[in-house]
Design a protein around this motif. Structure first.
Motif, PDB file in Angstrom:
ATOM      1  N   GLU A 200       0.814  -1.212   0.000  1.00 14.87           N
ATOM      2  CA  GLU A 200       0.000   0.000   0.000  1.00 14.87           C
ATOM      3  C   GLU A 200       0.851   1.267   0.000  1.00 14.87           C
ATOM      4  O   GLU A 200       0.384   2.328  -0.392  1.00 14.87           O
ATOM      5  CB  GLU A 200      -0.932  -0.003   1.219  1.00 14.87           C
ATOM      6  N   THR A 201       2.101   1.149   0.418  1.00 17.83           N
ATOM      7  CA  THR A 201       3.004   2.301   0.416  1.00 17.83           C
ATOM      8  C   THR A 201       3.620   2.548  -0.950  1.00 17.83           C
ATOM      9  O   THR A 201       3.644   3.684  -1.447  1.00 17.83           O
ATOM     10  CB  THR A 201       4.128   2.105   1.450  1.00 17.83           C
ATOM     11  N   PHE A 202       4.099   1.471  -1.585  1.00 24.01           N
ATOM     12  CA  PHE A 202       4.927   1.629  -2.778  1.00 24.01           C
ATOM     13  C   PHE A 202       4.247   1.276  -4.100  1.00 24.01           C
ATOM     14  O   PHE A 202       4.606   1.826  -5.141  1.00 24.01           O
ATOM     15  CB  PHE A 202       6.199   0.781  -2.642  1.00 24.01           C
ATOM     16  N   TYR A 203       3.293   0.378  -4.096  1.00 26.90           N
ATOM     17  CA  TYR A 203       2.723  -0.098  -5.361  1.00 26.90           C
ATOM     18  C   TYR A 203       1.437   0.655  -5.668  1.00 26.90           C
ATOM     19  O   TYR A 203       0.359   0.084  -5.804  1.00 26.90           O
ATOM     20  CB  TYR A 203       2.534  -1.615  -5.307  1.00 26.90           C
ATOM     21  N   VAL A 204       1.615   1.956  -5.775  1.00 28.90           N
ATOM     22  CA  VAL A 204       0.506   2.889  -5.979  1.00 28.90           C
ATOM     23  C   VAL A 204       0.795   3.711  -7.234  1.00 28.90           C
ATOM     24  O   VAL A 204       1.953   3.846  -7.655  1.00 28.90           O
ATOM     25  CB  VAL A 204       0.353   3.812  -4.752  1.00 28.90           C
ATOM     26  N   PRO A 205      -0.242   4.262  -7.863  1.00 27.45           N
ATOM     27  CA  PRO A 205      -0.031   4.968  -9.139  1.00 27.45           C
ATOM     28  C   PRO A 205       0.928   6.152  -9.041  1.00 27.45           C
ATOM     29  O   PRO A 205       1.676   6.422  -9.983  1.00 27.45           O
ATOM     30  CB  PRO A 205      -1.442   5.414  -9.537  1.00 27.45           C
ATOM     31  N   ASN A 206       0.925   6.865  -7.917  1.00 29.64           N
ATOM     32  CA  ASN A 206       1.807   8.016  -7.767  1.00 29.64           C
ATOM     33  C   ASN A 206       3.249   7.622  -7.476  1.00 29.64           C
ATOM     34  O   ASN A 206       4.108   8.493  -7.288  1.00 29.64           O
ATOM     35  CB  ASN A 206       1.294   8.962  -6.690  1.00 29.64           C
TER      36      ASN A 206
END
Length: 453
Positions: A200-206
């Motif tokens: 949830e910290t790193f594998y996000v669109p931003n």
């Protein structure tokens, strides 16, 4: 599943003077922060869809090493809409190929498909981003996969611990201290929630860059991207970006490593400046000078003329906040690693003290030029390069212009960087010896010496 990247540069026979590159691309960003790069090439009916997440082993907190590499595997487990183990079947069934790779600085996933399967590729990557299976079953499965990979690729591979031992000594006390493979103890000690939090910290669109290269219609591709990615919510957690500062060394750090090998080896590592700096480009030419083919200095002197070495290779490991200039050599029968190391030092010192002849220097630049040409021979390589340039340098356009940075390097620059970086207080020496020579279990020694190199 892991992509093995060769450090040997491929050369072709085109001249430096005739080089011209113009890889056209379109770039934009969705409201959720996803950065998009599109390159249209309708010459062959294939397309590569890749996503680069700006997370590598550098971003892992102490005690949770190996997470980025672990996710390289875990993200193939499936999603809310893709059954466990179905990812491979779906892509291969569509005539595609897929892979991923992890570095200390980023993780990259890609699939290359027939162009009529473009929408499938976009869908699959969106599923990975929006709802990857991060559960106890997948975590347990991939723990065994990663452990076996480490046994085969590191523990039981001759000289397989080279990278982790070099990083441990060169960047002690920083997040570059551990290699991407990380620690099994850390992975085993982690809870399921630890993995969910990392996702949830790193594998996000931003924190992601989507690249699509190949046989596409740009406007139709944009619509697909919007349909599958625009709905994904922007990440809300702070993304850790540790800044690596190389620790001070009191002199050359030396370690003897007893390994499952028959032939000993000497490995010299010098810490490098971050990739993209002026000195970084000069050191890339030094790499070519020492180990760029049969006419390189290490090859000619150590292998061909003096026959002291069975083989010598220079590996320039460029990183976002540093790097390592690694010289690796295997002594020929009858020669000791210490003698070979001294001869390597003499050739390195020659660069410090003697200007490289103009003809030899021009040849180095020709080789660099050829590397660029051969490096962009497929839409797959173009897709990954566009993402790398954008994430590392903030400028995808460097795919066309980075060669100018090499062109600016002078012969005097080679001498200058050699004097600056090839010094005892910036150096690590690993001596690999067969386990049969080990006097007692766990007998690895680390010592520091100054005043010579």
């Amino acid at each position: 599943m892991i992509k093995k990247i060769s450090f040997l540069l491929v050369l072709c026979a085109l001249s430096f003077a005739t080089y011209a590159q113009n890889i056209e691309y379109e770039e934009y960003e969705l409201d959720n922060g996803l950065h998009v790069l599109l390159h249209q090439d309708n010459s062959t009916p294939i397309v590569t869809v890749g996503v680069l997440y700006h997370v590598g082993s550098k971003n892992e907190p102490e005690g949770r090493t190996g997470f980025a590499h672990f996710f390289e595997h875990l993200m193939f487990e499936g999603s809310a809409n893709i059954g466990r183990g179905e990812y491979f079947k779906i892509i291969e069934g569509a005539g595609g190929q897929f892979n991923a790779n992890t570095s200390p600085d980023r993780t990259y996933y890609f699939q290359t498909l027939p162009s009529n399967q473009l929408e499938l590729g976009i869908y699959m990557e969106s599923e990975r981003m929006i709802s990857a299976k991060i559960d106890s079953t997948g975590i347990a499965t991939q723990k065994e996969v990663v452990k076996e990979e480490k046994r085969q690729g590191v523990d039981n591979q001759p000289y397989g611990t080279l990278l982790q031992n070099m990083l441990k000594n060169a960047y002690a006390g920083t997040n570059y201290e551990w290699s991407p493979i990380g620690s099994f103890e850390d992975i085993d000690a982690a809870t399921d929630q630890d993995f969910v939090d990392f996702y949830e910290t790193f594998y996000v669109p931003n924190n992601a860059t989507l690249t699509i290269a190949g046989d596409i219609d740009v406007e139709a591709t944009k619509k697909m991207i919007n349909d599958y990615f625009a709905e994904i919510k922007r990440g809300t957690k702070t993304i850790p970006r540790p800044k690596i500062i190389a620790p001070q060394l009191d002199g050359t750090v030396e370690e003897t490593v007893f390994d499952n090998i028959q032939v000993p080896a000497v490995v010299q590592g010098y810490r490098m400046p971050p990739q993209g700096t002026d000195d970084y480009y000069a050191l890339q030419l030094v790499t070519q000078l020492l180990s760029g083919g049969q006419s390189s200095r290490f090859q000619k002197v150590l292998v061909d003329e003096k026959r002291m070495a069975l083989g010598v290779q220079v590996v320039p490991l460029g990183l976002e906040d540093g790097g390592l200039f690694i010289n690796f050599a295997l002594p020929n029968q009858g020669y000791e690693v210490a003698d070979l190391s001294k001869e390597m030092d003499k050739l390195v010192d020659q660069i410090k003290n003697e200007i490289v002849p103009e003809r030899e220097f021009q040849k180095l630049k020709n080789q660099i030029e050829n590397n660029f040409i051969s490096g962009y021979g497929s839409v797959q390589s173009i897709a990954e390069s566009l993402a790398n340039y954008r994430v590392y340098f903030g400028d995808a356009g460097l795919i066309n212009t980075e060669i100018e940075r090499y062109r600016k390097v002078t012969r005097e620059d080679l001498m200058r960087v050699a004097k600056k970086y090839f010094v005892p207080e910036n150096k690590v020496i690993l001596t690999y010896r067969p386990k049969a020579e080990q006097e007692k279990p766990g007998d690895t020694k680390i010592k520091k010496e100054g005043g010579n190199n």
